[in-house]
Design an enzyme around this catalytic site. Structure first.
Site, short mmCIF file in Angstrom:
data_model
loop_
_atom_site.label_atom_id
_atom_site.label_comp_id
_atom_site.label_asym_id
_atom_site.label_seq_id
_atom_site.Cartn_x
_atom_site.Cartn_y
_atom_site.Cartn_z
NE ARG A 1 43.69 6.31 37.55
CZ ARG A 1 43.64 7.28 38.16
NH1 ARG A 1 44.13 7.40 39.35
NH2 ARG A 1 42.80 8.18 37.50
CB SER B 1 63.62 -10.47 44.98
OG SER B 1 64.18 -9.82 46.00
CD GLU C 1 41.75 1.94 39.96
OE1 GLU C 1 41.57 2.98 40.33
OE2 GLU C 1 41.41 1.56 38.71
#
Lengths: 149, 149, 149, 149, 149, 149, 149, 149, 149, 149
Positions: free
Chosen positions: A91, A117, A94
């Protein structure tokens, strides 16, 4: 040559943690560091200072070779393949596929050309209660680094 | 066939945005939605309702074919390759490589077996002032979905 | 069979180095070669002459099978995957993604059609002190080879 | 939509540069920036401020759409494939394959756990005269960033 | 921007060559260079000096934009995919799969640690008559470069 | 099951060869075959007839299980990845990237449509003395096979 | 440069074939060659001699640029990706996944070490009537080539 | 755990077959099945009924754990990589690259939209004598399955 | 050569469908076929008989070139990459990653060795009302095909 | 360390299941869960509660270390490669290649923008008798999740 690798040390940590019924939160408390850092370090993604390794080792009843491995400098990277197959981890990939350019645009609009960073960085995973179902809130918090010649 | 694709519409949005000096924040205000949703939608990752598309179109002086494209249902996925090459986006992939299993462990410890939804989901990008250099804070906030047969 | 591979030898070197608290700089001094060459050789990317292998072996208390492996001709290539996942190494890949064509243009402008040799080649890693934070300076220094039929 | 992309702008730059016989060094002088930065920016890997874009545009007789493209925020990444096929660029990938872990070890020995920044970063390509054949010297110079939670 | 790419120039060369019934050997003679170099250059893998480009252009009736493209510095690499699919080219990849380590061993036995240069390099394709069927003889001839720090 | 694989046999050959200080040329002489064939066979890319395996085995003091493995029919293919990372082997892949279409054109011009066989094939690696540095000459010599329905 | 590619010629062939209701069998008859060869050639995998190209061109009402393309030497390889996605073609890849080592063993048992040529090769696709459903019979027929140094 | 896998069983079959000098044809006769089916099954691509496994096991002097493995349901797929590197198997992949669309066209012309089944399927490998060199004839024979909703 | 491809036809279908406000269900009714078949065919994965193409074309006001394309035999395969990036489609890939071996085991337990046909196959997508949130029910229904020699 | 992995536990389950002649249906009955869930869990894709693990373990005579592994939280993902090679599993990948966009369109038409959950999800594999050959019916049943900010 008998040195325990960081992967083997991580497996030992996971096994003892289940066997002894210890949580990451308890480990973090014993180690005296944030829970996400402690988890990442025990899974082999950060080198542990000696005191922290010893504190974790006492709670988890780890042998000296495992402690030794926890202190080593890691070669980081925890995914078996470029795209993770585990649904809980996928996920987040995604999110990058769908919202990656959005995050990039908003960073540039707010800060100019540069990056967040991932080294001067901390993360937190928490629960937000919600009547329609509690929510997982993951906060990524990294120093802005401007492109600077 | 002459239909404008969502990729072409996103390019038009980016071009007009620079030409007219308009920000994502201004667009979000005109559209009446959160800035991250508005950015993602104008970059082609969410279908826009007619009113929202029209509001953005007026500000950006977009033609009707672009508005049409903004309203289409997308086939999502914005990365050209499985691993992003742009440094600003790569850092988020690196976070997944280094901290993916940590996030997974902490979700399972807190919530049990399941995932953070990337569908019932919102994100926010903000600035945290810091004397050692301001910080980018990205908040991922998704409903917990337990494995449920 | 029973021969120690160069990978196993490198692991032994790393383990003994941590155990005995020896640095690469000390090893280079004992071996009598530049520190980067010594490190690369002990990590299995260069064959070591017998004397150099013996000198390193004494300092690190390595067995004869490890010394034997250090002397073997390597099949070079140290990355597990085409794109490195470790952040410290990835930054150099990112330099190639962002500045590769720039380096190519500047080599051609200065030298004409050809390459910087990676064989007749040396590298150096050093620290440059800087009030805004010290800097890592990596110098790649290879003979220019013109395309020559 | 008619916007010139950064790739098309880079092609225009290369074409005019050859047609007019202008060097990267001359462009850098006109722009008032280091030559490697100027080259990278004109090849589409850095956004150019308006004045710099105009200075380059005058020397190269570029149209306003190209200038516009040079000023856009790039999505960085210049390699067509994960492993470059051009021999001049490949040698730098080979350096990473052969010496990547060496560079990593030496950074960690000198600085501790962290990376060389590729953002707060500059590079230089120069010629070192040598009786056995001149040498290409590429200097990578980036701020050290320690892992810091 | 209207510049002809090296790929388009190579397509033009192939087309005119078939249309006018000209061989690579004739082109090499006109250009005054070895046939393999001439072919590689006209297919876009070497930059052509002006005189050579003009000589080829006259024989092939090429326009000035094609001549211009032939003179450009190439970004080399002629395979669409890492493993070639064309059977005539695949056989050379198969030779590398089957005999690559053999060639490596024999180079090291004869010359020590190092490589055959692919830059200071020439190749030749010739026919060897044989009563059992004529043979293709491809000679790869490159300078030995020893690993030299 | 306990059968020695061809990979293990090749490792044993390499180990004993270094231990006993024997060259591929000496092995080829003992076996009575060309040196390149002998090397390829001992590295596991050709099945060895019993007499040849025995001759090599005597010189290298190999056990019967290794001899047995040398005689087995191989599943050929010696590269760990589609693109070799070892610099000595990579140069031959680079030749294919840069000169593959050239070789194809010259074979078709000389022989018509067809291939150089990699089965009815022999190769040779030799040294050509040269005042500017000796040269590696690799000769690939395969029967021409015309496309024939 | 206006040359029709072999891919465009194949598309033209397919289009006219459907438009005019002509079969591959009729084309093969007009061309005077086996139907599989004719189909492969018209799809761009074999160069067509002038007479054959003209015969096909008359039946399909193709223009001279298409005929020209049909005569060109192809760079062979018809799959967009290493593993075909079309179910009719995938089944042959599946046969290779399931029965590839079987075919290899049976060739070696019958013929010794070597291959079935894919160059001196013909194939046939035919129907075998069967009360339980007719069968597709694909015959692959290539000369055996022994490994021969 | 200690169960023998189908891969280990296949290795045992190959080893005993060479040791005892038994052919696939003899095994097929003992098993009472076609030789190609028998070979595929003993290499782990088909589950063997108990009687067939026992017949093969007697001839090859296999232990009960191997027999057990031969009877298991396989997870099919015998290639280590998507594109096979072994030349004998690669030629069949090359046939698919060159003739795949031809086979598809001819199946559709003869049978309509559908596939050759690779499940209701048999194959045969045989020798066709030929004065110009004997030929390998591989017959793929599968039921036609029309697309049928 | 002016033929509309099946991809272009699918784009035209999608565009007109949105423009005219027509649903897949209405199209299926006009065409006289199940809605999933109709959708797949109009997206280019099945050839449409002339009558069906004409019926869809009338409703969608498609030109004759689009109708022509809808009738062509497709080369099937609709994913741009092996792993789909669109979240709606990815979930089905995830089902295969998590439950693939489960489905395989249950097919073998119920039916023996064989497959569910994807050719003699139909699918259905429907809504199941549920107080805790309606459910998507996708039914895959294919003929069982036993492995049969 | 000595902990049994979930893969080793799955292998033990499969081995004992065959040895003892137990079906998945019997296991599901003993465990008191649906057969597909039980199979997935025993193959390592779901963590098993202690009682369920014990019930399965008694039937299958599993040791305590296997029971322990069955209870662990899995890192899900059961395919060795992105595209499965086993024909029984491949057919489901093929369904996604051919019908993926169809399923996506029909979900969006019926439910709007969103996905079928693969987490709040169940599946069933059953037999549908059919005079033309019985059919495999796989039902995928997941909660619809609308995109919701």
């Amino acid at each position: 040559m008998g040195m325990t690798s960081k992967q083997e040390a991580a497996a030992a940590v996971r096994a003892k943690k289940v066997e002894l019924g210890i949580t990451w939160a308890q480990l973090a408390k014993a180690v005296g560091r944030p829970v996400a850092w402690t988890t990442a370090a025990l899974l082999g993604q950060h080198p542990m200072p000696e005191a922290e390794a010893r504190a974790a080792g006492e709670l988890l009843e780890l042998g000296p070779d495992v402690l030794h491995a926890l202190r080593l400098q890691p070669t980081r990277g925890a995914l078996d393949q470029p795209v993770p197959t585990d649904p809980t981890m996928y996920r987040f990939y995604e999110v990058l596929q769908v919202y990656g350019p959005t995050i990039k645009e908003l960073i540039h609009e707010e800060f100019g050309d540069g990056i967040m960073s991932a080294i001067n960085f901390r993360l937190d995973v928490s629960r937000a209660e919600d009547p329609q179902g509690d929510r997982v809130v993951v906060t990524l918090d990294g120093k802005f680094l401007p492109y600077q010649w």
